[in-house]
Design an enzyme around this catalytic site. Structure first.
Site, PDB file in Angstrom:
ATOM      1  N   ARG A 123       0.915  -1.092   0.001  1.00 13.92           N
ATOM      2  CA  ARG A 123      -0.009   0.011  -0.217  1.00 13.92           C
ATOM      3  C   ARG A 123       0.841   1.216   0.073  1.00 13.92           C
ATOM      4  O   ARG A 123       1.848   1.333   0.716  1.00 13.92           O
ATOM      5  CB  ARG A 123      -1.002  -0.016   1.142  1.00 13.92           C
ATOM      6  CG  ARG A 123      -2.021  -1.022   1.020  1.00 13.92           C
ATOM      7  CD  ARG A 123      -3.172  -0.446   0.168  1.00 13.92           C
ATOM      8  NE  ARG A 123      -4.329  -1.207   0.210  1.00 13.92           N
ATOM      9  CZ  ARG A 123      -4.385  -2.510  -0.774  1.00 13.92           C
ATOM     10  NH1 ARG A 123      -3.564  -2.757  -1.574  1.00 13.92           N
ATOM     11  NH2 ARG A 123      -5.384  -3.125  -0.861  1.00 13.92           N
TER      12      ARG A 123
ATOM     13  N   ASP B  85       4.289  -0.163  -7.017  1.00 13.25           N
ATOM     14  CA  ASP B  85       3.161  -0.484  -7.744  1.00 13.25           C
ATOM     15  C   ASP B  85       2.055   0.035  -6.949  1.00 13.25           C
ATOM     16  O   ASP B  85       0.637  -0.233  -7.553  1.00 13.25           O
ATOM     17  CB  ASP B  85       2.710  -2.338  -7.598  1.00 13.25           C
ATOM     18  CG  ASP B  85       1.731  -2.473  -8.503  1.00 13.25           C
ATOM     19  OD1 ASP B  85       1.558  -2.325  -9.544  1.00 13.25           O
ATOM     20  OD2 ASP B  85       0.706  -3.312  -7.699  1.00 13.25           O
TER      21      ASP B  85
ATOM     22  N   GLU C 205      -2.614   7.700  -4.813  1.00 12.64           N
ATOM     23  CA  GLU C 205      -2.818   6.837  -6.334  1.00 12.64           C
ATOM     24  C   GLU C 205      -4.517   6.999  -6.531  1.00 12.64           C
ATOM     25  O   GLU C 205      -4.643   7.056  -7.746  1.00 12.64           O
ATOM     26  CB  GLU C 205      -2.648   5.414  -6.151  1.00 12.64           C
ATOM     27  CG  GLU C 205      -3.322   4.674  -5.318  1.00 12.64           C
ATOM     28  CD  GLU C 205      -3.137   3.115  -5.290  1.00 12.64           C
ATOM     29  OE1 GLU C 205      -1.795   2.743  -5.017  1.00 12.64           O
ATOM     30  OE2 GLU C 205      -3.958   2.243  -5.369  1.00 12.64           O
TER      31      GLU C 205
ATOM     32  N   HIS D 254      -0.812   0.091  -9.590  1.00 18.23           N
ATOM     33  CA  HIS D 254      -1.461  -1.201  -9.052  1.00 18.23           C
ATOM     34  C   HIS D 254      -1.818  -2.122  -9.777  1.00 18.23           C
ATOM     35  O   HIS D 254      -3.270  -2.558  -9.878  1.00 18.23           O
ATOM     36  CB  HIS D 254      -2.721  -0.603  -8.198  1.00 18.23           C
ATOM     37  CG  HIS D 254      -3.172  -1.066  -6.903  1.00 18.23           C
ATOM     38  ND1 HIS D 254      -3.480  -0.416  -5.810  1.00 18.23           N
ATOM     39  CD2 HIS D 254      -3.147  -2.620  -6.633  1.00 18.23           C
ATOM     40  CE1 HIS D 254      -3.458  -1.224  -4.689  1.00 18.23           C
ATOM     41  NE2 HIS D 254      -3.574  -2.428  -5.405  1.00 18.23           N
TER      42      HIS D 254
HETATM   43  P1  NAD Z   1      -1.584 -11.201   4.943  1.00 15.65           P
HETATM   44  O1  NAD Z   1      -2.579 -10.509   5.937  1.00 15.65           O
HETATM   45  O2  NAD Z   1      -1.524 -12.578   4.676  1.00 15.65           O
HETATM   46  O3  NAD Z   1       0.057 -10.651   5.509  1.00 15.65           O
HETATM   47  C1  NAD Z   1       0.347  -9.603   6.058  1.00 15.65           C
HETATM   48  C2  NAD Z   1       1.458  -9.788   7.005  1.00 15.65           C
HETATM   49  O4  NAD Z   1       1.866  -8.507   7.425  1.00 15.65           O
HETATM   50  C3  NAD Z   1       1.042 -10.777   8.099  1.00 15.65           C
HETATM   51  O5  NAD Z   1       1.847 -11.816   8.261  1.00 15.65           O
HETATM   52  C4  NAD Z   1       1.199  -9.631   9.313  1.00 15.65           C
HETATM   53  O6  NAD Z   1       1.578 -10.348  10.599  1.00 15.65           O
HETATM   54  C5  NAD Z   1       2.234  -8.770   8.971  1.00 15.65           C
HETATM   55  N1  NAD Z   1       2.247  -7.422   9.577  1.00 15.65           N
HETATM   56  C6  NAD Z   1       1.076  -6.862   9.921  1.00 15.65           C
HETATM   57  N2  NAD Z   1       1.902  -5.868  10.718  1.00 15.65           N
HETATM   58  C7  NAD Z   1       3.194  -5.820  10.509  1.00 15.65           C
HETATM   59  C8  NAD Z   1       4.218  -4.879  10.976  1.00 15.65           C
HETATM   60  N3  NAD Z   1       4.073  -3.598  11.654  1.00 15.65           N
HETATM   61  N4  NAD Z   1       5.377  -5.099  10.545  1.00 15.65           N
HETATM   62  C9  NAD Z   1       5.658  -6.442   9.820  1.00 15.65           C
HETATM   63  N5  NAD Z   1       4.779  -7.095   9.448  1.00 15.65           N
HETATM   64  C10 NAD Z   1       3.458  -6.956   9.814  1.00 15.65           C
HETATM   65  O7  NAD Z   1      -1.816 -10.218   3.640  1.00 15.65           O
HETATM   66  P2  NAD Z   1      -1.223 -10.507   2.313  1.00 15.65           P
HETATM   67  O8  NAD Z   1      -2.348 -11.049   1.485  1.00 15.65           O
HETATM   68  O9  NAD Z   1       0.029 -10.932   2.182  1.00 15.65           O
HETATM   69  O10 NAD Z   1      -1.320  -8.905   1.585  1.00 15.65           O
HETATM   70  C11 NAD Z   1      -0.224  -8.106   2.127  1.00 15.65           C
HETATM   71  C12 NAD Z   1      -0.473  -6.756   1.617  1.00 15.65           C
HETATM   72  O11 NAD Z   1      -0.593  -6.491   0.316  1.00 15.65           O
HETATM   73  C13 NAD Z   1      -1.947  -6.562   1.774  1.00 15.65           C
HETATM   74  O12 NAD Z   1      -2.280  -5.890   3.058  1.00 15.65           O
HETATM   75  C14 NAD Z   1      -2.357  -5.476   0.537  1.00 15.65           C
HETATM   76  O13 NAD Z   1      -2.287  -4.232   1.096  1.00 15.65           O
HETATM   77  C15 NAD Z   1      -1.495  -5.738  -0.189  1.00 15.65           C
HETATM   78  N6  NAD Z   1      -1.890  -6.210  -1.649  1.00 15.65           N
HETATM   79  C16 NAD Z   1      -1.579  -5.571  -2.870  1.00 15.65           C
HETATM   80  C17 NAD Z   1      -1.878  -5.927  -3.985  1.00 15.65           C
HETATM   81  C18 NAD Z   1      -1.494  -5.272  -5.225  1.00 15.65           C
HETATM   82  O14 NAD Z   1      -2.150  -5.488  -6.238  1.00 15.65           O
HETATM   83  N7  NAD Z   1      -0.515  -4.254  -5.278  1.00 15.65           N
HETATM   84  C19 NAD Z   1      -2.817  -6.884  -4.115  1.00 15.65           C
HETATM   85  C20 NAD Z   1      -2.989  -7.801  -3.065  1.00 15.65           C
HETATM   86  C21 NAD Z   1      -2.751  -7.287  -1.566  1.00 15.65           C
END
Ligand code: NAD
Length: 335
Positions: free
Chosen positions: A234, A258, A263, A295
């Site tokens: 994000r 990305d 955005e 994105h």
């Molecule tokens: P997820 O919930 O499976 O994993 C997120 C991880 O981050 C978890 O293991 C959590 O414990 C950890 N976390 C939380 N707070 C933290 C901190 N302060 N420091 C370190 N780690 C921390 O989520 P995911 O499915 O792996 O997705 C991750 C992120 O990717 C989403 O939150 C979303 O914002 C982003 N995303 C982007 C796209 C894109 O198209 N660019 C698509 C999907 C998701």
């Protein structure tokens, strides 16, 4: 269920129509994004379906509740654009698609890493102009380098698995270390050590109050010279002003984005005929070592089909009065 689907693009309509072939839901496809000025388009619908840049703050939620909307169906994993507590207070159920393809996003991050390192984006343009010089295209072996991964949930985990193949040291930071990754050789460290020791840093944690602008002046100041930073998570994880300073000083050697913190006014639209008003974004575009995609990390055939199927499944559960499998509840919002 009658659903108003905001921010509809052709690919959204196509994938949702395919997933809704049985006609289980009555979907109104709307090009407009959801915000305070468009909330009235939800009139007559019981649910709204929204994406990453739709605004679902307290005011919009009140407007939706006043119109009888009882469900927000996010067609994405992140829910930072929704005031989940307010939704809960208004009795609005929020559901999401927690995992539609972690591979899509992890593979995109990997692609950005390779493109930035070996400068594919610049080579592509040069060859088209019959400039076959290699000056300025010098890369480095990823093998033997240290890669820091912040957040090892679904996407970060796949990213770790992919980069293991390069033969590099992997440092990770997460509140909840993944035992299997540890067994596979991933070293969990404090975020400060990760900043100090990594040649490449990839962000895969959610945007929360805690992670907002985690990549700031102090963090960048403690990183290795010419570090590569990749953000497919994000935009607001990064303080854009601080990374611009880091790029100007050379402290940041490569930046792959990305996502971008402002955005909403740019991404997903064709603005090629318009003057971009966001000077910060335009400044980012001037650096030869910055690669920006709009994105699109999630954007694979597999992912968008999964998004449509899971979203409609979520709506079916809500309509049937079942406990939603993919509920977003206030306790999931970190303070
Ligand atoms: P997820 O919930 O499976 O994993 C997120 C991880 O981050 C978890 O293991 C959590 O414990 C950890 N976390 C939380 N707070 C933290 C901190 N302060 N420091 C370190 N780690 C921390 O989520 P995911 O499915 O792996 O997705 C991750 C992120 O990717 C989403 O939150 C979303 O914002 C982003 N995303 C982007 C796209 C894109 O198209 N660019 C698509 C999907 C998701």
């Amino acid at each position: 269920m009658r659903v108003a689907c905001f921010s509809t693009k052709n690919w959204v309509r196509d994938s949702f129509e395919k997933a809704n072939e049985d006609g289980a839901h009555d979907i109104t496809f709307l090009e407009a994004g959801l915000d305070g000025t468009t909330v009235s388009l939800s009139n007559g619908h019981r649910a709204v379906c929204v994406f990453v840049n739709d605004v679902v703050d307290a005011e919009v939620l009140q407007g939706l509740a006043d119109r009888g909307v009882t469900c927000i169906a996010l067609r994405c994993a992140g829910f930072n654009n929704v005031d989940v507590q307010k939704a809960y207070e208004l009795g609005i159920t929020v559901v999401r698609v927690p995992a539609y393809s972690p591979h899509a996003v992890a593979e995109h991050a990997l692609g950005m890493m390779l493109a930035l390192n070996r400068r594919y984006h610049r080579a592509f343009n040069r060859i088209r102009e019959q400039n076959f010089s290699l000056e300025g295209l010098l890369g480095f072996d990823v093998h033997g380098k240290t890669i820091g991964v912040i957040g090892t949930g679904k996407i970060g985990r796949v990213f770790c698995e992919l980069i293991r193949g390069f033969g590099c040291r992997i440092l990770a930071h997460d509140k909840y270390p993944d035992g299997e990754l540890e067994e596979a050789g991933v070293e969990y460290v404090a975020v400060q050590s990760l900043y100090e020791e990594s040649d490449i840093i990839s962000l895969h944690c959610p945007l929360t109050h805690e992670t907002h602008h985690m990549i700031n002046e102090a963090a960048i100041g403690s990183m290795k010279d010419a570090v590569m930073i990749l953000n497919t998570s994000r935009g607001a994880l990064i303080d854009t002003g601080a990374v611009i300073d880091g790029l100007k000083s050379g402290r940041i050697g490569y930046l792959g984005l990305d996502v971008y913190e402002e955005e909403e006014d740019l991404f997903f639209e064709d603005l090629s005929d318009q003057v971009i008003q966001d000077d910060t974004f335009v400044r980012l575009q001037t650096f030869p070592n910055v690669l920006i995609t709009a994105h699109q990390a999630f954007f694979t055939r597999e992912a968008i089909n999964n998004i449509a199927q899971v979203t409609l499944g979520n709506l079916t559960e809500v309509e049937a009065g079942e406990d939603p499998s993919n509920l977003v509840s206030p306790d999931m919002v970190a303070s």
